[in-house]
Design an enzyme around this catalytic site. Sequence first.
Site, PDB file in Angstrom:
ATOM      1  N   HIS A   1     -50.046 -29.833   0.569  1.00  0.00           N
ATOM      2  CA  HIS A   1     -50.824 -29.911  -0.672  1.00  0.00           C
ATOM      3  C   HIS A   1     -52.159 -30.637  -0.485  1.00  0.00           C
ATOM      4  O   HIS A   1     -52.988 -30.648  -1.400  1.00  0.00           O
ATOM      5  CB  HIS A   1     -50.002 -30.568  -1.790  1.00  0.00           C
ATOM      6  CG  HIS A   1     -49.870 -32.055  -1.675  1.00  0.00           C
ATOM      7  ND1 HIS A   1     -48.717 -32.678  -1.253  1.00  0.00           N
ATOM      8  CD2 HIS A   1     -50.753 -33.060  -1.935  1.00  0.00           C
ATOM      9  CE1 HIS A   1     -48.888 -33.986  -1.271  1.00  0.00           C
ATOM     10  NE2 HIS A   1     -50.115 -34.239  -1.675  1.00  0.00           N
TER      11      HIS A   1
ATOM     12  N   ASP B   1     -43.721 -28.724   1.793  1.00  0.00           N
ATOM     13  CA  ASP B   1     -44.990 -29.467   1.807  1.00  0.00           C
ATOM     14  C   ASP B   1     -45.307 -30.015   3.202  1.00  0.00           C
ATOM     15  O   ASP B   1     -45.358 -31.223   3.418  1.00  0.00           O
ATOM     16  CB  ASP B   1     -44.907 -30.596   0.781  1.00  0.00           C
ATOM     17  CG  ASP B   1     -46.262 -31.192   0.452  1.00  0.00           C
ATOM     18  OD1 ASP B   1     -47.288 -30.559   0.787  1.00  0.00           O
ATOM     19  OD2 ASP B   1     -46.290 -32.282  -0.146  1.00  0.00           O
TER      20      ASP B   1
ATOM     21  N   SER C   1     -50.482 -39.344   0.317  1.00  0.00           N
ATOM     22  CA  SER C   1     -49.932 -38.045   0.704  1.00  0.00           C
ATOM     23  C   SER C   1     -50.207 -37.715   2.157  1.00  0.00           C
ATOM     24  O   SER C   1     -51.291 -37.982   2.679  1.00  0.00           O
ATOM     25  CB  SER C   1     -50.542 -36.935  -0.159  1.00  0.00           C
ATOM     26  OG  SER C   1     -49.898 -36.852  -1.394  1.00  0.00           O
TER      27      SER C   1
END
EC number: 3.4.21.-
Length: 322
Positions: A96, A146, A241
């Site tokens: 992402h 992901d 992230s």
Amino acid sequence: MAALTSGLGVLGYLLFPLLLASPTWVTSVSRRHPKSQANSLSGDVACGQPVLQGKLLGGEFARDRKWPWQVSLHYSGFHICGGSILSAYWVLSAAHCFDRGKKLETYDIYVGITNLEKANRHTQWFEIYQVIIHPTFQMYHPIGGDVALVQLKSAIVFSDFVLPICLPPSDLYLINLSCWTTGWGMISPQGETGNELLEAQLPLIPRFQCQLLYGLSSYLLPEMLCAADIKTMKNVCEGDSGSPLVCKQNQTWLQIGIVSWGRGCAQPLYPGVFANVSYFLSWIRYHLQIIPNPPQILPSLSSSPKNTLIIFVTIMGHLLVL
């Protein structure tokens, strides 16, 4: 992290005292893996063994050589995500973090850096050659699959300050491991950001307990791991992230997770959710083995990170992505 709409439910509230009672771990049959079973993709360079053994939300500053595999991913000069070094040409991050609508030239990678305001003599800057997104990304879950493999245009030069992380064995049992995560994400729920690489020790939480805490509408896939310190409220946050969740086993650090999503920051009932590296191990190894290195050019050493003063936070709909 990501904010999925869901109710905690009665079972979640009943579970909270249990989480506070004692450290929680993902447990299974007790089994130790010898050091040689760690997966190294870096040739002669030892993975997962920093020379110096030594803030995420509520975390502490990380020393320069403590997490030498940490990567900072930038978009248009701003830090947006973390990552980890797998080998001289490959970095592991979250899918992402990459927008298919944006040009690859607008992304770049920094290694050997702990302060986003300034580089040092160990900092290296790289352009990206290609990004490989896992084929199941967002197929079965808003942030499922992901995982992203990032190939660099030139090779990383390894040193005491820049080293690869080890991949875990495919049958690793996560029991009584010391696990840590690192990153440059927000350091408070109010949006305060910092430039120093931060670290936090996070106990692993069994997936069924994590599912109860999130509720049925925020479903967890088998490819996901949960971790957070319920007592101290240490957790991952926006901007973390793609950063690694690493655990120490037999004096070697293994990457077991990739920071993916969650609900807000420092929410005591909502652990951080990570992509389970072991689940994607065969896919990772396959691509790194069959894809040749790009045409060789000299590595670029940066004198100062490019406008890296602000943590850029990516928001995907109602999912607050780290």
